[in-house]
Scaffold this active site. Structure first.
Site, short mmCIF file in Angstrom:
data_model
loop_
_atom_site.label_atom_id
_atom_site.label_comp_id
_atom_site.label_asym_id
_atom_site.label_seq_id
_atom_site.Cartn_x
_atom_site.Cartn_y
_atom_site.Cartn_z
N GLU A 261 0.84 -1.20 0.00
CA GLU A 261 0.00 0.00 0.00
C GLU A 261 0.87 1.24 0.00
O GLU A 261 1.85 1.32 0.74
CB GLU A 261 -0.89 0.07 1.25
CG GLU A 261 -1.98 -0.95 1.38
CD GLU A 261 -2.80 -0.74 2.66
OE1 GLU A 261 -2.68 0.34 3.29
OE2 GLU A 261 -3.55 -1.65 3.03
N GLU A 315 -13.75 4.97 0.23
CA GLU A 315 -14.56 3.99 0.96
C GLU A 315 -15.26 4.70 2.13
O GLU A 315 -14.63 5.05 3.12
CB GLU A 315 -13.69 2.85 1.45
CG GLU A 315 -13.01 2.07 0.34
CD GLU A 315 -12.00 1.06 0.85
OE1 GLU A 315 -12.43 0.04 1.43
OE2 GLU A 315 -10.79 1.30 0.68
N LYS A 318 -15.17 3.48 6.14
CA LYS A 318 -13.94 3.30 6.91
C LYS A 318 -13.95 4.21 8.13
O LYS A 318 -14.28 5.40 8.03
CB LYS A 318 -12.71 3.60 6.04
CG LYS A 318 -12.51 2.61 4.91
CD LYS A 318 -11.11 2.69 4.33
CE LYS A 318 -10.11 2.04 5.26
NZ LYS A 318 -8.78 1.91 4.63
N GLU A 324 -9.03 8.81 5.90
CA GLU A 324 -9.19 7.37 5.70
C GLU A 324 -10.24 7.04 4.64
O GLU A 324 -10.20 6.00 4.01
CB GLU A 324 -9.57 6.69 7.01
CG GLU A 324 -8.44 6.56 8.00
CD GLU A 324 -7.33 5.64 7.49
OE1 GLU A 324 -7.65 4.54 7.01
OE2 GLU A 324 -6.16 6.04 7.55
#
Length: 402
Positions: A261, A315, A318, A324
């Protein structure tokens, strides 16, 4: 009408993103309640020619959708399942249920056992990691899959005690008794170590001393390692080499490091310094260009650094700070999250004008129509139309670039 597909072009006037798709992987996270279907996601990935993807589970819908596409896929054992899989019988059942039925049609190339386990502050989970990896590898051997699928685990850079300069890289002393058997397993099975490396965090925590250009891959004076005299012009490569030096101190410097990542958030809370669409655009663009050049790090210049970008989508479920939920290149509706040379395709009402020029483009250009014309079960027709227009537009750009 909301755009239903994207034209993903880096430097539209010269380079198509297609040229970069072969060079990097991308993380396909699904902690959201509004994402496109796996079939629609597949349209994006195949049109961009992205050939390496990582998911954080073994979602059967994703595994089935990716069959016969050639996309290499890394699947994940969730942290909560690691303890159970220390039992060889349970590990065999897990592989037989979640991997074997889909392979080789779905090109699963790796199993990530847990995520950032050694920095989880869960002693039981941490001690269970290597036994679970051993059991899963044994299951792969028993099923004849071990030569095709490696077993590893992704680690936070917080496993390091020192990371600067890179030659000072060392693991935290409290993790030494865990890291040694972990690295021994990786060396014995010829598996890579995966790291989640985010220069963004270093800049956010100390923006006065960490140069922004250094973390964004922009031109800068860089730094010279006093012990090796190696020059670093970006933090990501320095972080990777710090891990190599740390492994070397334990006798495992030959294990390959891959980046599971890395990325940059396009939005953050007021105290999240540096989280912006502009910085995300620059970081990801520059990283993609480095990947296109098949670069290695200064310590291992002839071994291409394998990188998975985080992430494909924002997303919305999250937890944690705003950042995030804002690492994605795309919003869940398929539109781009920020401008990186990305523009949305017109809606279906514009299809007639787009198709009027398609025949002349297709006649004398690189053939990219396989992903556009291949039938994808369950995919709405407008997504297929979008892929066709995307493909033809890329062809026009490729003709201009070459």
């Amino acid at each position: 009408m909301t755009p239903v597909f994207v034209l993903f072009v880096l430097f539209c006037s010269e380079f198509a993103f297609l040229r970069l798709g072969f060079a990097l992987g991308i993380n396909y996270g699904q902690v959201a309640n509004n994402l496109p279907t796996p079939e629609q996601v597949l349209v994006i990935l195949t049109s961009l020619k992205i050939t390496n993807t990582r998911i954080y589970d073994t979602n059967p819908k994703v595994l089935a959708a990716f069959a016969n596409t050639g996309i290499e896929l890394i699947v994940t054992v969730p942290n909560e399942s690691v303890g159970l899989l220390t039992d060889p019988r349970q590990a065999l059942q897990w592989v037989a249920t979640n991997v074997k039925p889909y392979f080789p049609a779905t090109k699963i190339t790796g199993i990530a056992v847990g995520n950032e386990v050694f920095t989880s502050d869960d002693p039981t989970l941490m001690s269970n990691l290597v036994p679970a990896m051993v059991s899963i590898h044994a299951a792969l051997v028993q099923l004849g899959l071990d030569s095709f699928i490696h077993t590893s685990s992704a680690n936070s850079l917080a496993v390091l005690e020192n990371s600067y300069p890179p030659s000072f890289g060392s693991f935290r002393p409290d993790l030494a008794n865990l890291m040694a058997p972990f690295l021994q397993f990786l060396a014995a099975t010829k598996s890579p170590i995966w790291i989640n490396a985010y220069p963004y965090f270093a800049y956010k925590d100390d923006p006065e001393r960490v140069p922004l250009d250094y973390v964004l891959f922009n031109p800068n004076s860089g730094m010279k390692d006093p012990s090796t005299s190696l020059h670093y012009d970006n933090m990501l490569y320095a972080q990777v080499d710090a891990v190599i030096f740390a492994m070397g101190r334990l006798g495992y410097g030959g294990v390959e490091v891959r980046v599971s990542e890395t990325g940059w958030p396009s939005k953050g809370d007021p105290d999240e310094i540096g989280a912006s669409a502009e910085n995300a655009r620059v970081y990801n663009r520059n990283l993609l260009l480095r990947q296109m050049g098949n670069e290695g790090t200064p310590l291992v210049p002839h071994r291409r650094l394998e990188v998975y970008l985080f992430a494909l989508f924002n997303e919305d479920l999250k937890p944690g700070p705003t950042s995030e939920r804002n690492y994605g290149l795309f919003r869940p509706d398929g539109t781009v999250a920020y401008n990186m040379g990305l523009t949305a395709l017109p809606d279906s009402s514009s299809s007639s004008s787009s198709s009027s020029s398609s025949s002349s483009v297709a006649a004398a250009s690189v053939s990219l129509t396989s992903s556009a014309t291949r039938e994808i079960k369950g995919t709405d027709s407008f997504w297929q139309w979008g892929t066709l227009v995307f493909s033809l537009t890329i062809q026009a750009l490729m003709r201009k670039a070459f």
